[in-house]
Each structure stands twice: as structure tokens, then as C-alpha cells.
Enzyme design. Structure first.
Site, PDB file in Angstrom:
ATOM      1  N   GLY A 151      76.975  31.313  90.851  1.00 35.47           N
ATOM      2  CA  GLY A 151      76.514  31.105  92.215  1.00 35.47           C
ATOM      3  C   GLY A 151      75.486  32.152  92.584  1.00 35.47           C
ATOM      4  N   SER A 152      74.975  32.023  93.807  1.00 40.72           N
ATOM      5  CA  SER A 152      73.920  32.907  94.266  1.00 40.72           C
ATOM      6  C   SER A 152      73.900  32.927  95.780  1.00 40.72           C
ATOM      7  CB  SER A 152      72.567  32.408  93.736  1.00 40.72           C
ATOM      8  OG  SER A 152      71.511  33.239  94.141  1.00 40.72           O
ATOM      9  N   GLY A 153      73.384  34.019  96.345  1.00 46.33           N
ATOM     10  CA  GLY A 153      73.172  34.068  97.785  1.00 46.33           C
ATOM     11  C   GLY A 153      74.432  34.030  98.612  1.00 46.33           C
ATOM     12  N   SER A 154      75.558  34.481  98.052  1.00 45.85           N
ATOM     13  CA  SER A 154      76.865  34.516  98.722  1.00 45.85           C
ATOM     14  C   SER A 154      77.390  33.128  99.085  1.00 45.85           C
ATOM     15  CB  SER A 154      76.837  35.414  99.969  1.00 45.85           C
ATOM     16  OG  SER A 154      76.097  34.862 101.043  1.00 45.85           O
ATOM     17  N   ARG A 208      68.121  39.379  86.920  1.00 42.97           N
ATOM     18  CA  ARG A 208      66.861  38.976  87.563  1.00 42.97           C
ATOM     19  C   ARG A 208      66.460  40.060  88.549  1.00 42.97           C
ATOM     20  NH1 ARG A 208      68.623  38.403  92.554  1.00 42.97           N
ATOM     21  NH2 ARG A 208      70.653  37.463  92.976  1.00 42.97           N
ATOM     22  N   GLY A 261      79.681  30.179  99.011  1.00 41.61           N
ATOM     23  CA  GLY A 261      81.066  29.986  98.603  1.00 41.61           C
ATOM     24  C   GLY A 261      81.877  31.256  98.530  1.00 41.61           C
TER      25      GLY A 261
END
Length: 409
Positions: free
Chosen positions: A154-157, A282, A159
């Protein structure tokens, strides 16, 4: 013939657009491979060539690259969701890139945590769960107290939630386990990571080519969510703490086999000192590369490009000793995004470098993650405390509006 830099999906704003511009400064022809070009407003504004293909298929990507005219100098990406694909594609094409297995391990938060723990890197306790029937046992293994629950990828918080009791944990984890795709419609593996919650200040360490470029102080919104609301660069803390953050981040990146790649390591300072929350293979998002460039003159985007081209990356020392900050404007309520008032006033305030409003009217807001950030204020100043104060002052001039039914807030 001009050599091409291939971008796979990338970010829709921010680093994705900046990388295109860096490629052109280098005399390269950037080409974006994507499935839905309408997601990328900047490709139209910047006249970026686009090849529409199935970016979920490595074979399709290889065929698309081989059909491009002229030489291909490298493959790059800035999005969490495709960074593993970028590594695999570069490997298939014999181009410079990260070890695909190292990136795959890093992208699976459970595998990453186990790898770091085995290497002696301080990490929170955690358990990966793939079925709801295993949740209660996993919860008991972590002991009393609130538990952080997040997707294994996942990404960007998205969930990510702090659950304070067993019922809340079960409901949220079950919802994540039952979701076959993520917020971009991509298939995701079944699994959630239950993690010990470390209460304490949060920092990130930015590295390229095995060298730490700097430490960022991070600000987050209200629990139970983990929406990042601002960043300060460089972080202000005791020299011993800054040294410990740098050291633990470096140890984590080395343990994961990513020392030659750009990395963004998030840490929290708890009772045991700094612990690594997660490593991202990244560059940082959230305008952090711009803060580093504005404050110290070190260009992380250029370093990313050099890595993709197989060049030795040795960021030059900072050529200035300034500071920069960003504060994000959050949607005030769930609903349909209506707009922002006060942009011109905020943009004209002292120290303000830029005011960004990056959400299209009519979109749905209030998700409890990065999608609640509808704008940003970036500032510069001689020192971090002043930069932060200026950003917060300018942010207060902005008024975000959402429409809930007939009401506007």
C-alpha cells in the site's frame, strides 16, 4: 537519435512531472507507459509522449519498450504501486535498476519487517495475517494496547488505522482482507500487517546512492488515521537523535539490499529509541524532494534519474543552510470537493514559495488517507522553526469547502 527514458505509470503529480522535466534537461526523451492516460493531466500540459499498454503485464511492457524508436537509456518510476514493475522491466531489458527481489521484499510490509528484525534492525513487533480466523490469535501475540493495522502492500496511508479494541480491529482487518483491489484498481495480495503502535515523534530519512541526504520531521493528523499533514526540513532534534535516525535508516536499507537505490525510510521515536516503521524503495512524496532542493540545493530528482541511467550517484554537499516546510490543506468534511478560498492571499504572504491546489472540483474527499490532502503551502526561511511557522500561518488563510448534500462547508 535522442535516447528515451521510459516511465511506468509514475505519480500523477509531483515527482512524476518533475522526473519528466529532469529527463528533458538531460537531453532525453521521456515516454510514459500507462493504462489510463487521462489520469495524468501533466502529460497534456507538458506534451509528454504516451504509450497505452497493459502495465500489469511485464510481457506487454517489454513489447511496448522494444517497439519504441531509438535507444532506451533507462526505466524509471516514482509510484509505490509500480516500483516493483520498474525493477522487473529494467532487469528483463538489461538496463540499470534495483534488484527485483529486494524491491519485492520491501514492498511486502510483513516480509520487510521480518527481514529487518532478522538483521537486528529495531522494528515494531508485528504479525502478518491472511485470514480473519487468525486475527484473534495474532492480536493476543501482540499483547495489550492499541494495534496498527495496514495492508501488506500500500501507499499514502491508505487502509492504515489504529484499532483500540478487538471488535474494531476485526472489522477493519476483515474489510482489508476482503478487498481484492487497491485505490487505483490494482489487484493486491491478501494480507494485513498487525503492528505494535509506537507513540512518539515521526521522522523520515532520505537517501540516494547509499548516502543520507537529510532527516525530515513529519506531522500527522488525528488518530485513528495517519494522514501526513506537514513536513519540516531539516528536522530539529538533538544531534544524538539525528545520528541515531540516520544510522538505523542506513542499516535498514542495507539489510534490504537497496543501498544503491533512492529510499525513503520512516521511523518513530519510542521508549526504545528510533524504530523503523517502514522502508520505501523510492523517493519520498509529499513535496519532500522540493523541500530538500529549496533548503540545501540538493536535487533528489536528478539523483533518481542518475540511478535509472546507471550512473554513480554521489549527491554533492548542501550548498546552502536554509530550511523549508510544507503544510497540507485537508478536506474539512466528507463530501464533494467544492474548492478553496484565500489562495491569492496565502500565496502573497512572507516566505511562501508556492500554494498548490491539486484537487479537481467534483471529486469525493475524506477517506482517512493522503486523498484528504487537497492542497499545500510550501515555505522557505533561514531556519526550520521559522519555515514551519510561516507555513502554518499561510495555511490558516486558506478555507477548504466541501458540499454535503445542499450544504457547503
Amino acid at each position: 537519435m535522442t535516447a528515451t527514458l521510459v516511465l511506468v505509470e509514475s505519480n500523477t503529480t509531483g515527482n512524476g512531472r518533475a522526473l519528466v522535466r529532469a529527463a528533458r534537461r538531460e537531453g532525453l526523451r521521456p515516454v510514459l507507459l500507462c493504462a489510463r492516460p487521462e489520469r495524468y493531466a501533466y502529460v497534456r500540459k507538458d506534451d509528454v509522449p504516451v504509450v497505452v499498454t497493459d502495465t500489469g503485464s511485464l510481457d506487454a511492457l517489454v513489447a511496448a519498450v522494444r517497439a519504441l524508436p531509438g535507444p532506451v537509456a533507462g526505466v524509471a518510476g516514482t509510484s509505490d504501486h509500480y516500483i516493483e514493475t520498474v525493477a522487473a522491466l529494467a532487469g528483463r531489458l538489461g538496463l540499470p535498476g534495483a534488484d527485483p527481489q529486494a524491491v519485492a521484499t520491501c514492498r511486502d510490509k510483513g516480509r520487510q519487517r521480518r527481514t529487518l528484525a532478522a538483521a537486528g534492525v529495531a522494528v515494531p513487533e508485528g504479525v502478518t495475517v491472511t485470514d480473519v480466523s487468525l486475527l484473534d490469535d495474532a492480536r493476543r501475540r501482540l499483547g495489550p494496547g492499541p494495534v496498527l493495522v495496514k495492508p501488506v502492500t500500500g501507499s499514502g496511508s491508505v487502509g492504515v488505522r489504529l484499532c483500540t479494541d478487538a471488535d474494531e480491529l476485526r472489522r477493519h482487518a476483515a474489510a482489508l482482507l476482503g478487498a481484492p483491489v487497491n485505490e487505483r484498481g490494482l489487484a493486491v495480495p491478501t494480507g494485513v500487517l498487525l503492528q505494535e503502535y509506537v507513540a512518539g515523534p515521526e521522522f523520515s530519512v532520505e537517501s540516494v546512492g547509499g548516502r543520507v541526504v537529510g532527516v525530515v520531521a513529519k506531522h500527522l493528523g488525528e488518530l485513528p488515521y495517519f494522514v501526513e499533514t506537514g513536513h519540516d526540513f531539516p528536522a530539529v532534534a538533538e544531534p544524538e537523535l539525528i545520528a541515531a535516525l540516520r544510522s538505523r535508516a542506513t542499516a535498514a536499507v542495507t539489510a534490504l539490499g537497496l543501498a544503491d537505490q533512492p529510499t525513503h525510510v520512516e521511523l518513530r521515536v519510542g521508549a526504545r529509541g528510533p524504530v523503523v516503521i517502514e522502508v520505501n524503495p523510492r523517493l519520498a512524496g509529499g513535496h519532500i524532494p522540493e523541500l530538500v532542493l529549496a533548503a540545501h540545493g540538493v536535487d533528489l530528482i536528478d539523483a533518481l534519474l542518475a540511478t535509472a541511467l546507471g550512473r554513480s550517484v554521489a549527491p554533492r554537499p548542501a550548498d546552502r543552510a536554509g530550511a523549508a516546510a510544507v503544510r497540507f490543506l485537508l478536506a474539512p468534511a466528507s463530501g464533494v470537493w467544492a474548492g478553496v478560498d484565500g489562495v491569492s492571499e496565502a500565496a502573497g504572504m512572507p516566505g511562501v514559495r508556492r500554494v498548490d491546489i491539486d484537487r479537481a472540483a467534483g471529486s469525493i474527499v475524506r477517506h482517512g488517507d493522503f486523498r484528504d490532502r487537497v492542497g499545500a503551502v510550501l515555505t522557505t526561511a533561514p531556519d526550520p522553526e521559522t519555515a514551519a511557522a510561516l507555513a502554518e500561518r499561510a495555511l490558516r488563510r486558506l478555507t477548504a469547502r466541501t458540499m454535503v448534500g445542499e450544504a457547503v462547508r
